[in-house]
Design an enzyme around this catalytic site. Structure first.
Site, short mmCIF file in Angstrom:
data_model
loop_
_atom_site.label_atom_id
_atom_site.label_comp_id
_atom_site.label_asym_id
_atom_site.label_seq_id
_atom_site.Cartn_x
_atom_site.Cartn_y
_atom_site.Cartn_z
N HIS A 66 0.79 -1.23 -0.06
CA HIS A 66 0.06 0.05 0.07
C HIS A 66 1.04 1.20 0.05
O HIS A 66 1.56 1.52 0.92
CB HIS A 66 -0.93 -0.20 1.37
CG HIS A 66 -1.60 0.80 1.39
ND1 HIS A 66 -2.24 1.56 2.43
CD2 HIS A 66 -2.16 2.29 0.51
CE1 HIS A 66 -3.03 2.48 2.73
NE2 HIS A 66 -2.69 3.03 1.45
N MET A 68 1.47 5.16 0.24
CA MET A 68 0.80 6.33 0.31
C MET A 68 1.62 7.35 0.15
O MET A 68 2.35 8.14 1.05
CB MET A 68 0.50 6.35 2.00
CG MET A 68 -0.85 5.51 2.44
SD MET A 68 -0.72 5.22 4.06
CE MET A 68 0.12 3.62 3.87
N ASP A 175 -9.16 -0.73 5.55
CA ASP A 175 -7.80 -0.67 6.34
C ASP A 175 -7.87 0.63 7.11
O ASP A 175 -8.21 1.63 6.77
CB ASP A 175 -6.54 -0.30 5.13
CG ASP A 175 -5.31 -0.04 5.90
OD1 ASP A 175 -5.22 -0.08 7.00
OD2 ASP A 175 -4.57 0.37 5.02
C1 DX5 Z 1 -2.79 3.62 7.87
C2 DX5 Z 1 -2.26 2.41 7.31
C3 DX5 Z 1 -2.92 1.16 7.91
C4 DX5 Z 1 -2.25 0.86 9.32
C5 DX5 Z 1 -3.49 0.41 9.95
O1 DX5 Z 1 -2.30 4.62 7.28
O2 DX5 Z 1 -2.64 2.25 5.93
O3 DX5 Z 1 -2.56 -0.06 7.10
O4 DX5 Z 1 -1.34 0.06 9.63
O5 DX5 Z 1 -3.33 0.17 11.31
P1 DX5 Z 1 -4.64 -0.01 12.38
O6 DX5 Z 1 -5.13 -1.34 11.94
O7 DX5 Z 1 -3.87 -0.21 13.62
O8 DX5 Z 1 -5.62 0.96 12.33
ZN ZN Z 2 -2.29 0.34 4.69
#
Ligand code: DX5
Ligand code: ZN
Length: 216
Positions: A66, A68, A175
């Protein structure tokens, strides 16, 4: 069908990473979710390719990457070199999303697209048949351990209707703030893939949480 579970290693213990990766390998988890952040698209920086090379070596599960970051298309060769199965880019980071999706396919990976909490599902109408998966962010991306945004459930239902209407085969991934409680609601709403960081790695028995998520 059982949900696909993809533990997010953002919440893993990087001082003892091999221990956490062995736990994932032993567990019923289907994939490993890898969050790459650039401090520009999101207000945080996670880890880059030199570290991820070792993460990739430590796992036997498919990598669900993923990104970002701005201009994710610049890193298609690096993501491919990691051995990623899925390369996931943000809708908001790609003005030429259709081209990026084609480039990911040409590189031999499964393309996925992510939408932020404020991005409407209907904007996916013209790309839904071209992607392997859509990720609905249920928190604003950048950090683990945030609270689940309830409206995401409506978005999952709307996306499920769009997929059924268009004959798309896209999987629905969610997510952010996913735990056993929100996960159950998401599966009921039509989600296929649950990503969880904090709910798994902060638990006393992470392997058991993964097992319970698989039975939702
Ligand atoms: C947040 C990430 C997630 C994160 C989720 O920006 O994309 O993948 O690790 O973490 P939890 O499950 O703790 O919300
Ligand atoms: Zn993520």
């Amino acid at each position: 069908m059982k949900p696909i579970v993809s533990p997010s290693i953002l919440s893993a213990d990087f001082a003892h990473l091999s221990k956490d990766m062995e736990m994932i390998n032993r567990s019923e988890a289907d994939w490993v979710h890898i969050d790459i952040m650039d401090g520009v698209f999101v207000p945080n920086i996670s880890f880059g390719f030199p570290v991820l090379k070792y993460v990739a070596e430590l796992t036997s599960k498919p990598l669900d990457v993923h990104l970002m970051i701005v201009q994710p298309e610049k890193f298609i060769p690096e993501v491919k070199a990691l051995g990623a199965d899925i390369m996931n880019v943000h809708y908001e980071a790609c003005p030429h999303l259709h081209r990026v999706i084609q480039q990911i396919k040409e590189a031999g990976m499964k393309p996925a697209v992510t939408i932020n909490p404020a991005t409407p599902v209907m904007l996916l109408q013209d790309i839904i048949r071209d992607v392997h998966m859509v990720l609905i962010m249920s928190v604003n991306p950048g950090f683990g351990g945030q609270k689940f945004i309830e409206h995401s459930l409506e978005k999952v239902k709307e996306l499920r209707a769009m997929i059924d209407r268009t004959g798309s085969k896209a999987l629905i991934q969610v997510d952010g703030g996913v735990n056993l409680e929100t996960g159950a609601k998401l599966i009921e709403a039509g989600a296929d893939v649950l990503v969880a960081g904090n709910a798994i790695f902060a638990a006393d028995n992470p392997e058991e949480v993964i097992k319970q998520m698989k039975s939702l």
